[in-house]
Design an enzyme around this catalytic site. Structure first.
Site, PDB file in Angstrom:
ATOM      1  N   TYR A 154      54.480  34.250  53.464  1.00 17.10           N
ATOM      2  CA  TYR A 154      54.386  35.138  51.963  1.00 17.10           C
ATOM      3  C   TYR A 154      53.272  34.491  51.276  1.00 17.10           C
ATOM      4  CZ  TYR A 154      55.565  37.704  47.858  1.00 17.10           C
ATOM      5  OH  TYR A 154      55.466  38.387  46.751  1.00 17.10           O
ATOM      6  N   TYR A 420      31.117  21.454  25.329  1.00 21.23           N
ATOM      7  CA  TYR A 420      31.361  23.098  25.714  1.00 21.23           C
ATOM      8  C   TYR A 420      32.489  22.905  26.677  1.00 21.23           C
ATOM      9  CZ  TYR A 420      30.861  27.675  26.608  1.00 21.23           C
ATOM     10  OH  TYR A 420      30.938  29.427  26.917  1.00 21.23           O
TER      11      TYR A 420
END
Length: 548
Positions: A154, A420
């Protein structure tokens, strides 16, 4: 519900339509005025579902793992409808919860055939009937992002679906088709109920692991899908939105929420939505993206407080929005100013409903970043943001929301500057930590991560990266920079009642930028594309996006 998400008359194809999440999807889109084509296995009840919806809705029996069935589905859709606006790939089978050593090869292959190959096949066939503006939303799973025992097949299938979401987003962006995914955590569906009855799932233990203290309702997943499929998500592609109540934000032994004596009512029924005007504070709200967010909440009738270091611009915007809106000049690097602001707002309003934590873009090329410059930038955009979140949390009640503005570019190793990347990564982690901490109090958090947006800050960012506008557009799969209003729509949704199970998640509003792994991929030609959408490419160019 935001009325602007309703686009009556669209044709929506929903696979896996007869069960839990699928039925919620059908109900929500049909209620919007859309034409729903409900698709599921033979004997699933999907024919009856279509009949109960009435004309012009349709129920079809299709096995998505059979290629002939999928091709026949496309032929029928082409004959019946002129175009398909939205595909929701929801068909899937759940985990068997068998140990890896006890999993037959056929069972592993079956999970891939339905959850991954089937979804890909339906997407490819349906996309042939799509025009620019169409959207595909894949229903993946938290299992595709986190490892767990006894879920190998899954989890592998859902991880593959998330990956295909990104690659298809890049491939089909030039055709104006957006591709996104949702990754639900545990949801109260027939699948989960069966696992619980079989003793394979301890739902009470799951609740203790979720900061919000409960599992999701199917409609909470459907509402996230509806947003991603709407025009309000026009700059979102390639993104996977996690809808897990904060599960991914917890990384410590023990529970995230105290044990409960009874099943929370919100697992069975959607609570009544408070429709009163909210009190919303937007830090950095005077210009750019912050101003667009302030305008969006004001349009909804909310009371907006615009807090910004530029007091003059804040006053100007508040005046344009109307008399009930406020402006305050605040330097968030000064703790006393932030504390005073929130004390004033608590005294005036009693509590805050939404806090949007904007930031000041300060960009310096890596070569010019001394430790002193790094510290100064972090003081503004990370330490200052923390102070605001701390004070906002004190001012909130159950149902309140904290939204932090980050940046998709922070996830790139080629960030435009050390600072940043650092402060944006810190912002994302601040969101997750507070999701785990505040979730039990009913306070949600999320990060909105824009890419290149049409603001002055975006121009400075491109300049630091050494790019012209054409080079910049080539880097983005959708072939354009975004508008501040598109970020505002994402923020508005995350703060809404429709996002009630989204906690600690990051939503990228970047035109597919983070899904594009190398420069130039985004503008690859794949079918017809308008000159406006497709910038002129430079032969053999490999853009170093963020290096000066």
């Amino acid at each position: 519900m935001d009325d602007r998400q309703v686009q009556p008359g669209r044709v929506i194809v929903v696979t896996g339509a007869a069960g839990g999440i699928g039925r919620a999807l059908v109900d929500i889109f049909a209620a919007n005025g859309d034409v729903v084509v409900a698709v599921d296995l033979p004997d699933s009840g999907v024919i009856e579902l279509g009949q109960n919806l009435g004309e012009p809705h349709l129920g079809l029996e299709v096995d998505v793992s059979r290629e002939d069935d999928v091709v026949a589905l496309r032929a029928l859709l082409e004959k019946r409808f002129s175009r398909i606006e939205v595909l929701v790939n929801n068909a899937g089978i759940g985990p068997t919860m068998a140990a890896t050593a006890d999993t037959a090869l056929e069972d592993f292959q079956r999970a891939l055939a339905i959850n991954l190959v089937g979804a890909y096949s339906v997407a490819c066939e349906t996309a042939k009937l799509m025009k620019p503006g169409a959207a595909i939303v894949n229903v993946a799973s938290l299992a595709g992002l986190l490892g767990n025992p006894k879920r190998s097949a899954y989890a592998a299938s859902k991880a593959g679906l998330i990956s295909i979401t990104k690659s298809l987003a890049c491939r089909w962006a030039s055709r104006g088709i957006r591709v996104t995914a949702v990754a639900p955590g545990h949801v109260r569906t027939p699948m989960v109920a069966e696992l619980e009855r079989a003793g394979k799932l301890d739902v009470s233990a799951i609740r203790r692991r979720v900061p919000l203290g409960r599992i999701a309702r199917p409609d909470e997943i459907a509402r996230a899908v509806r947003f991603l499929a709407s025009a309000q998500a026009s700059y979102i592609t390639g993104s996977t939105l996690v809808v897990d109540g904060g599960w991914m934000s917890v990384n410590q032994p023990g529970g995230a929420h105290q044990a409960q004596d009874r099943t929370p009512g919100a697992e069975f029924m959607r609570p009544v939505e408070d429709t009163d005007a909210r009190t919303v504070i937007v830090m950095g709200g005077a210009t750019g993206v912050g101003a667009a967010i302030a305008r969006r909440f004001a349009e909804n009738g909310d009371t907006v407080v615009i807090a910004d270091g530029d007091g003059e611009e804040a006053v100007k915007l508040a005046g344009l929005l109307g008399d009930k809106h406020l402006s305050r000049r605040v330097d968030r690097t000064v703790e006393t100013e932030v504390v005073s602001l929130f004390e004033e707002l608590r005294e005036r309003f009693g509590h805050l409903d939404v806090f949007v934590n904007g930031m000041n873009e300060i960009l310096v090329p890596n070569t010019e970043e001394s430790p002193e410059v790094l510290k100064r930038i972090l003081d503004v955009n990370l330490t200052g943001a923390f102070t605001c979140v701390r004070e906002a949390a004190i001012s909130m009640r159950s149902g309140s929301v904290i939204l932090n503005l980050g940046a998709s570019l922070s996830l790139s190793p080629l960030a435009p500057s050390h600072a940043y990347g650092a402060y944006n990564a810190g912002i994302d982690m601040l969101t997750r930590c507070t999701a785990a901490e505040l979730g039990p109090l009913g306070i949600r958090t999320a990060t909105v991560a824009p890419g290149y947006i049409r603001t002055c800050a975006a121009n400075r960012l491109a300049a630091v990266a050494g790019m012209d506008s054409a080079s910049l557009r080539q880097r983005i799969p959708l072939g354009r920079v975004g508008d501040a209003e598109e970020v505002a729509e994402a923020a508005y949704f995350l703060a809404s009642f429709d996002a009630s199970y989204i906690n600690g998640s990051i939503l990228h509003v970047d035109g597919g930028l983070i899904s594009s792994r190398e420069a130039g991929w985004g503008s690859e030609v794949d079918g017809a594309i308008s000159a406006e959408m497709r910038p002129q490419r430079r032969p053999a160019a490999r853009w170093r996006l963020l290096s000066p």
